[in-house]
Write a protein that holds these residues in place. Structure first.
Motif, short mmCIF file in Angstrom:
data_model
loop_
_atom_site.label_atom_id
_atom_site.label_comp_id
_atom_site.label_asym_id
_atom_site.label_seq_id
_atom_site.Cartn_x
_atom_site.Cartn_y
_atom_site.Cartn_z
N THR A 60 -0.08 6.75 -6.59
CA THR A 60 -1.34 7.47 -6.47
C THR A 60 -1.12 8.96 -6.24
OG1 THR A 60 -2.37 5.50 -5.55
CG2 THR A 60 -3.53 7.57 -5.26
N PHE A 61 -0.28 9.30 -5.27
CA PHE A 61 0.05 10.69 -5.01
C PHE A 61 1.23 11.05 -5.89
CE2 PHE A 61 -1.38 9.04 -0.78
CZ PHE A 61 -2.65 9.57 -0.86
N LEU A 63 0.82 -1.21 0.00
CA LEU A 63 0.00 0.00 0.00
C LEU A 63 0.86 1.26 0.00
CD1 LEU A 63 -2.87 -1.03 2.42
CD2 LEU A 63 -2.99 -0.71 -0.06
N SER A 79 0.84 4.01 -2.89
CA SER A 79 0.58 5.43 -2.62
C SER A 79 1.57 6.34 -3.33
CB SER A 79 0.59 5.70 -1.12
OG SER A 79 1.90 5.58 -0.63
#
Length: 93
Positions: free
Chosen positions: A28-29, A21, A25
């Motif tokens: 994602t970011f 995760l 991330s």
């Protein structure tokens, strides 16, 4: 009954999910290249350590020399494969 439940394996699986995760991330970011690379490098090394120690039982054998030699050989083969792929596909040789 306590020794029948694989507590370390469940904790290792949870930690692997957490590391995945964190790596997700990064994508994602929209992070800067240097920060993203550092986070991915740390999570990849931690993930490899968790896999080797908890699931492949790298530290439990009596013959540690053979295990670590095999790991170094696998890293060598991986690096040669990656560099060979880059050499032929990207650099045009």
């Amino acid at each position: 009954m306590k020794e029948l439940f694989p507590k370390q394996h469940v904790m290792g699986f949870g930690f692997s999910l957490l590391l995945t995760l964190v790596a997700l991330s990064v994508v994602t970011f929209d992070m800067s290249y240097n920060i993203a690379f550092a986070i991915l490098l740390v999570t990849a090394l931690a993930q490899a350590t968790v896999q080797l120690v908890l699931f492949m039982h790298a530290g439990e054998s009596e013959d540690k020399n053979t295990i670590y030699t095999s790991i170094l050989y696998a890293v060598f083969v991986g690096v040669v494969t990656i560099l060979g792929s880059l050499l032929t596909m990207i650099w045009g040789y």
